[in-house]
Scaffold this motif. Structure first.
Motif, PDB file in Angstrom:
ATOM      1  N   PHE A   4       0.861  -1.184   0.000  1.00 36.62           N
ATOM      2  CA  PHE A   4       0.000   0.000   0.000  1.00 36.62           C
ATOM      3  C   PHE A   4       0.896   1.232   0.000  1.00 36.62           C
ATOM      4  CE2 PHE A   4      -2.348  -3.356   2.118  1.00 36.62           C
ATOM      5  CZ  PHE A   4      -3.545  -3.345   1.418  1.00 36.62           C
ATOM      6  N   SER A  32      -7.764   5.219   0.836  1.00 39.83           N
ATOM      7  CA  SER A  32      -8.036   4.578  -0.450  1.00 39.83           C
ATOM      8  C   SER A  32      -8.982   3.388  -0.277  1.00 39.83           C
ATOM      9  CB  SER A  32      -6.731   4.099  -1.086  1.00 39.83           C
ATOM     10  OG  SER A  32      -6.191   3.007  -0.349  1.00 39.83           O
ATOM     11  N   GLU A  33      -9.690   3.055  -1.347  1.00 40.45           N
ATOM     12  CA  GLU A  33     -10.582   1.899  -1.302  1.00 40.45           C
ATOM     13  C   GLU A  33      -9.816   0.631  -0.982  1.00 40.45           C
ATOM     14  OE1 GLU A  33     -12.950   1.506  -4.785  1.00 40.45           O
ATOM     15  OE2 GLU A  33     -13.852   3.508  -4.616  1.00 40.45           O
ATOM     16  N   GLU A  34      -8.583   0.524  -1.494  1.00 35.80           N
ATOM     17  CA  GLU A  34      -7.775  -0.663  -1.254  1.00 35.80           C
ATOM     18  C   GLU A  34      -7.414  -0.789   0.223  1.00 35.80           C
ATOM     19  OE1 GLU A  34      -7.512   0.558  -5.436  1.00 35.80           O
ATOM     20  OE2 GLU A  34      -7.151   1.638  -3.552  1.00 35.80           O
ATOM     21  N   CYS A  85      -1.344  -3.223   5.593  1.00 28.76           N
ATOM     22  CA  CYS A  85      -2.414  -2.221   5.676  1.00 28.76           C
ATOM     23  C   CYS A  85      -2.407  -1.526   7.030  1.00 28.76           C
ATOM     24  CB  CYS A  85      -3.771  -2.857   5.387  1.00 28.76           C
ATOM     25  SG  CYS A  85      -4.243  -4.228   6.479  1.00 28.76           S
TER      26      CYS A  85
END
Length: 211
Positions: A4, A32-34, A85
């Motif tokens: 990421f 972010s969506e991720e 993440c």
């Protein structure tokens, strides 16, 4: 190459301005969506693996689990297996800490945070985040991890303000920041699994025995 790539949100100066003016701030699409998807997956995976524990109210010997008052299940981030993440999230929040210290001179020294999942039917009654006998929590931070949240899913964060009530929909990517000792708030009943990261910026204790 990290999984990421770190992207520092540009809204943190606005967060600082909002805290100075009114004591709270809501910013949308901060993450972010991720990143939201990966953090949400981590939280729900722990929930389905029984790795989250019922949250309590109170502190120390007064800590008690009372589902009628608080119905979420939590796990501190520093107790979780390392994930890319989670590292990115902490790096982003470090940028927020630095911004708030630079703009507001709050002396924020550390950050503690946990995953929180509210199963259907759970909520959290009105409360303040700062303990009466422990003034170290200065700024509360909530990051929502719910993709495709729909009207009727419930789980709004309700802020009790002098000017009235403000309900924040827990949509993925939304960030809520407020002063821990000033903003009364509650979580309305969720109608499906509601995931978030909840944390607090803390100042360094004047008394080293106070943690």
């Amino acid at each position: 190459m990290p999984e990421f790539p770190l992207a520092v949100p540009t809204c943190f100066e606005q967060v600082a301005d909002d805290l100075a003016a009114k004591g709270w701030s809501v910013q949308h699409d901060v993450f972010s969506e991720e990143l939201v998807a990966a953090l949400g997956q981590a939280c729900r995976q722990m929930w389905h693996n029984d790795a989250l524990t019922p949250a309590g109210i109170g502190q120390g010997s007064d800590l008690a689990v009372v589902p009628e008052i608080r119905g979420d299940y939590t796990r501190w981030l520093d107790e979780c297996s390392p994930r890319a993440c989670q590292s990115e999230y902490l790096q982003i929040l470090e940028q927020l800490r630095e911004t708030l210290n630079r703009s507001l001179f709050l002396g924020l020294d550390s950050f503690e945070t946990h995953f929180a999942l509210y199963p259907p039917g759970a909520g959290y009654s009105k409360h303040l985040d700062r303990f009466q006998n422990n003034p170290l929590r200065m700024v509360s931070v909530v990051a929502y991890l719910n993709q495709n949240w729909q009207p009727g899913d419930g789980g709004e964060l309700r802020l009790h303000l002098k000017e009235g009530l403000v309900d924040v929909v827990p949509t993925g990517g939304t960030l809520v920041v407020f002063l821990s000792d000033r903003i009364l708030h509650e979580v309305l009943e969720a109608h499906k699994e509601r995931a978030s990261l909840v944390g607090w910026f803390r100042r360094r204790p004047l008394n080293p025995l106070l943690r």
